[in-house]
Design a protein around this motif. Structure first.
Motif, PDB file in Angstrom:
ATOM      1  N   VAL A   9       0.763  -1.202  -0.070  1.00  0.00           N
ATOM      2  CA  VAL A   9       0.120  -0.033   0.100  1.00  0.00           C
ATOM      3  C   VAL A   9       0.828   1.142  -0.086  1.00  0.00           C
ATOM      4  CG1 VAL A   9      -1.817   1.349   0.945  1.00  0.00           C
ATOM      5  CG2 VAL A   9      -1.797  -1.272   1.402  1.00  0.00           C
ATOM      6  N   GLU A  10       0.985   1.781  -1.145  1.00  0.00           N
ATOM      7  CA  GLU A  10       1.732   2.994  -1.341  1.00  0.00           C
ATOM      8  C   GLU A  10       1.373   3.849  -2.416  1.00  0.00           C
ATOM      9  OE1 GLU A  10       4.590   5.750  -1.845  1.00  0.00           O
ATOM     10  OE2 GLU A  10       5.159   3.980  -0.317  1.00  0.00           O
ATOM     11  N   ASP A  11       1.367   5.104  -2.131  1.00  0.00           N
ATOM     12  CA  ASP A  11       0.824   6.086  -2.987  1.00  0.00           C
ATOM     13  C   ASP A  11       1.564   6.661  -3.964  1.00  0.00           C
ATOM     14  OD1 ASP A  11       2.047   7.683  -1.374  1.00  0.00           O
ATOM     15  OD2 ASP A  11       0.665   9.538  -1.411  1.00  0.00           O
ATOM     16  N   GLU A  12       2.912   6.281  -4.234  1.00  0.00           N
ATOM     17  CA  GLU A  12       3.768   6.642  -5.248  1.00  0.00           C
ATOM     18  C   GLU A  12       4.188   5.261  -6.076  1.00  0.00           C
ATOM     19  OE1 GLU A  12       5.021   9.467  -6.021  1.00  0.00           O
ATOM     20  OE2 GLU A  12       4.335  10.725  -4.415  1.00  0.00           O
ATOM     21  N   PRO A  13       3.358   5.434  -7.345  1.00  0.00           N
ATOM     22  CA  PRO A  13       3.631   4.211  -7.817  1.00  0.00           C
ATOM     23  C   PRO A  13       4.886   3.617  -8.216  1.00  0.00           C
ATOM     24  CG  PRO A  13       2.062   5.473  -9.077  1.00  0.00           C
ATOM     25  CD  PRO A  13       2.297   6.384  -7.922  1.00  0.00           C
ATOM     26  N   LEU A  14       5.759   4.626  -8.565  1.00  0.00           N
ATOM     27  CA  LEU A  14       7.335   4.286  -8.952  1.00  0.00           C
ATOM     28  C   LEU A  14       7.811   3.488  -7.563  1.00  0.00           C
ATOM     29  CD1 LEU A  14       9.551   4.299 -10.700  1.00  0.00           C
ATOM     30  CD2 LEU A  14      10.307   6.518  -9.784  1.00  0.00           C
ATOM     31  N   GLN A  47      -8.545 -10.918   0.949  1.00  0.00           N
ATOM     32  CA  GLN A  47      -7.935 -11.913   1.900  1.00  0.00           C
ATOM     33  C   GLN A  47      -6.841 -12.624   1.152  1.00  0.00           C
ATOM     34  OE1 GLN A  47     -11.157 -13.809   3.983  1.00  0.00           O
ATOM     35  NE2 GLN A  47     -11.564 -12.228   5.216  1.00  0.00           N
ATOM     36  N   GLN A  48      -6.003 -12.095   0.388  1.00  0.00           N
ATOM     37  CA  GLN A  48      -4.864 -12.879  -0.193  1.00  0.00           C
ATOM     38  C   GLN A  48      -3.669 -12.635   0.638  1.00  0.00           C
ATOM     39  OE1 GLN A  48      -5.400 -11.366  -4.322  1.00  0.00           O
ATOM     40  NE2 GLN A  48      -6.760 -13.116  -4.852  1.00  0.00           N
ATOM     41  N   ALA A  49      -3.423 -11.515   1.248  1.00  0.00           N
ATOM     42  CA  ALA A  49      -2.219 -11.046   1.680  1.00  0.00           C
ATOM     43  C   ALA A  49      -1.954 -11.780   3.182  1.00  0.00           C
ATOM     44  CB  ALA A  49      -2.119  -9.596   1.997  1.00  0.00           C
ATOM     45  N   ASP A  50      -0.595 -12.164   3.282  1.00  0.00           N
ATOM     46  CA  ASP A  50       0.004 -12.782   4.524  1.00  0.00           C
ATOM     47  C   ASP A  50       0.429 -11.745   5.267  1.00  0.00           C
ATOM     48  OD1 ASP A  50      -0.685 -15.542   3.925  1.00  0.00           O
ATOM     49  OD2 ASP A  50       1.058 -15.450   2.636  1.00  0.00           O
ATOM     50  N   LEU A  51       1.060 -10.550   4.629  1.00  0.00           N
ATOM     51  CA  LEU A  51       1.488  -9.429   5.199  1.00  0.00           C
ATOM     52  C   LEU A  51       1.425  -8.206   4.489  1.00  0.00           C
ATOM     53  CD1 LEU A  51       4.990  -9.201   7.241  1.00  0.00           C
ATOM     54  CD2 LEU A  51       4.811  -7.832   5.167  1.00  0.00           C
ATOM     55  N   VAL A  52       1.213  -7.069   5.150  1.00  0.00           N
ATOM     56  CA  VAL A  52       1.171  -5.858   4.555  1.00  0.00           C
ATOM     57  C   VAL A  52       1.978  -4.746   4.674  1.00  0.00           C
ATOM     58  CG1 VAL A  52      -0.645  -4.061   4.076  1.00  0.00           C
ATOM     59  CG2 VAL A  52      -1.533  -5.994   4.610  1.00  0.00           C
ATOM     60  N   ILE A  53       2.691  -4.280   3.585  1.00  0.00           N
ATOM     61  CA  ILE A  53       3.506  -3.059   3.755  1.00  0.00           C
ATOM     62  C   ILE A  53       2.788  -1.805   3.587  1.00  0.00           C
ATOM     63  CG2 ILE A  53       5.769  -2.079   2.834  1.00  0.00           C
ATOM     64  CD1 ILE A  53       6.893  -4.880   2.249  1.00  0.00           C
ATOM     65  N   LEU A  54       2.697  -0.927   4.326  1.00  0.00           N
ATOM     66  CA  LEU A  54       1.828   0.019   4.671  1.00  0.00           C
ATOM     67  C   LEU A  54       2.579   1.373   4.566  1.00  0.00           C
ATOM     68  CD1 LEU A  54      -1.435   0.921   4.688  1.00  0.00           C
ATOM     69  CD2 LEU A  54      -1.120   0.229   6.915  1.00  0.00           C
ATOM     70  N   ASP A  55       2.280   2.404   3.667  1.00  0.00           N
ATOM     71  CA  ASP A  55       2.817   3.710   3.599  1.00  0.00           C
ATOM     72  C   ASP A  55       2.121   4.514   4.497  1.00  0.00           C
ATOM     73  OD1 ASP A  55       4.295   5.948   3.032  1.00  0.00           O
ATOM     74  OD2 ASP A  55       3.258   6.188   1.209  1.00  0.00           O
ATOM     75  N   VAL A  56       2.607   5.199   5.518  1.00  0.00           N
ATOM     76  CA  VAL A  56       1.885   6.128   6.313  1.00  0.00           C
ATOM     77  C   VAL A  56       1.166   7.239   5.854  1.00  0.00           C
ATOM     78  CG1 VAL A  56       2.141   7.733   8.337  1.00  0.00           C
ATOM     79  CG2 VAL A  56       3.131   5.546   8.406  1.00  0.00           C
ATOM     80  N   HIS A  57       1.619   7.847   4.883  1.00  0.00           N
ATOM     81  CA  HIS A  57       1.071   8.841   4.169  1.00  0.00           C
ATOM     82  C   HIS A  57       0.400   8.172   2.687  1.00  0.00           C
ATOM     83  CE1 HIS A  57       0.413  12.889   2.987  1.00  0.00           C
ATOM     84  NE2 HIS A  57       0.909  12.788   1.771  1.00  0.00           N
ATOM     85  N   LEU A  58      -1.035   8.557   2.630  1.00  0.00           N
ATOM     86  CA  LEU A  58      -1.551   8.088   1.528  1.00  0.00           C
ATOM     87  C   LEU A  58      -2.274   9.268   0.723  1.00  0.00           C
ATOM     88  CD1 LEU A  58      -2.856   4.693   2.660  1.00  0.00           C
ATOM     89  CD2 LEU A  58      -0.839   5.211   1.147  1.00  0.00           C
ATOM     90  N   GLY A  59      -1.770   9.998   0.361  1.00  0.00           N
ATOM     91  CA  GLY A  59      -2.414  11.232  -0.367  1.00  0.00           C
ATOM     92  C   GLY A  59      -2.821  12.159   0.580  1.00  0.00           C
ATOM     93  N   SER A  60      -4.152  13.173   0.195  1.00  0.00           N
ATOM     94  CA  SER A  60      -4.395  14.057   1.106  1.00  0.00           C
ATOM     95  C   SER A  60      -5.845  13.806   1.566  1.00  0.00           C
ATOM     96  CB  SER A  60      -4.382  15.581   0.307  1.00  0.00           C
ATOM     97  OG  SER A  60      -5.432  15.159  -1.123  1.00  0.00           O
ATOM     98  N   GLY A  61      -6.281  12.450   1.348  1.00  0.00           N
ATOM     99  CA  GLY A  61      -7.701  12.267   2.060  1.00  0.00           C
ATOM    100  C   GLY A  61      -7.669  12.245   3.449  1.00  0.00           C
ATOM    101  N   GLN A  62      -8.791  11.828   4.026  1.00  0.00           N
ATOM    102  CA  GLN A  62      -9.000  11.717   5.440  1.00  0.00           C
ATOM    103  C   GLN A  62      -8.363  10.301   6.023  1.00  0.00           C
ATOM    104  OE1 GLN A  62     -13.074  12.143   6.399  1.00  0.00           O
ATOM    105  NE2 GLN A  62     -13.008  14.375   6.259  1.00  0.00           N
TER     106      GLN A  62
END
Length: 202
Positions: A9-14, A47-62
């Motif tokens: 989960v990362e808002d920068e595609p690159l 429900q396919q993931a065993d682990l999630v790598i999650l960006d803290v900042h995901l754009g300007s939404g709430q």
């Protein structure tokens, strides 16, 4: 999927695609890329993931990554790692309340990512220990019980070892271990490692 399946989960595609390439090099499989909270929740619902790598900042939404982290902890019970450039006290304090397995700061090197994943998965496995008697009772309930070798591999899966690590431990090829893992998933009627953990716990 016989390898560890990771949702990014990362808002920068690159950055997301660079991370995907790094994970593939490290013997992990990427089950999806999400660039915003809506996509993240949709991928989690599959429900396919065993682990999630999650960006803290995901754009300007709430909803930000920490909000998603809370959902993962409360609803999906998956291990997850925060990926962020934020190191301020307020962000760290919020993140801690969602019980992540790690907090990885950008920019990072591939070997640092590997160490973080290793520690996160090892810690998660130790928080959900299973002894041999538990596994034997679980196996006795299966319609098609696991073979002795499959039982050994099952224990290694629950210890969060990668396919490559299991192969080295048993002096077998990665492909052979992959076959064992697929057989275990089939007999246990699960689609992934964390689903397998849940089945054994049940």
């Amino acid at each position: 999927m016989s390898k560890f399946s990771i949702l990014i989960v990362e808002d920068e595609p690159l950055i997301a695609h660079d991370l995907e390439a790094a994970l593939n090099n490290l013997d992990y499989s990427v089950c999806g890329l999400a660039y915003n909270p809506v996509m993240a929740l949709d991928k989690l619902a599959q429900q396919q993931a065993d682990l999630v790598i999650l960006d803290v900042h995901l754009g300007s939404g709430q909803a930000d990554g920490i909000s998603i982290g809370q959902v993962i902890h409360d609803k999906y019970h998956l291990p997850f790692i925060y990926l962020t450039s934020f190191t301020d006290r307020a962000t760290l304090d919020r993140a801690k309340q969602t019980f992540p397995m790690a907090y990885l700061v950008k920019p990072f090197e591939e070997d640092e990512l590997f160490r973080t994943l290793e520690i996160a998965l090892f810690t998660y496995s130790r928080l959900h220990p299973r002894n041999n008697n538990d596994l034997q009772r679980f196996n006795a309930k299966l319609e098609d019980p696991l073979s002795p070798k499959e039982m050994e591999v099952l224990a290694d899966l629950l210890a969060c070892l990668t396919n490559r690590q299991i192969a080295e431990k048993h002096f077998l090829s990665v492909n052979t271990i992959g076959t064992h893992v697929k057989n275990i998933f089939s007999k246990c009627k699960v689609n992934g490692r964390m689903e397998l953990l849940t089945a054994v716990q049940g």
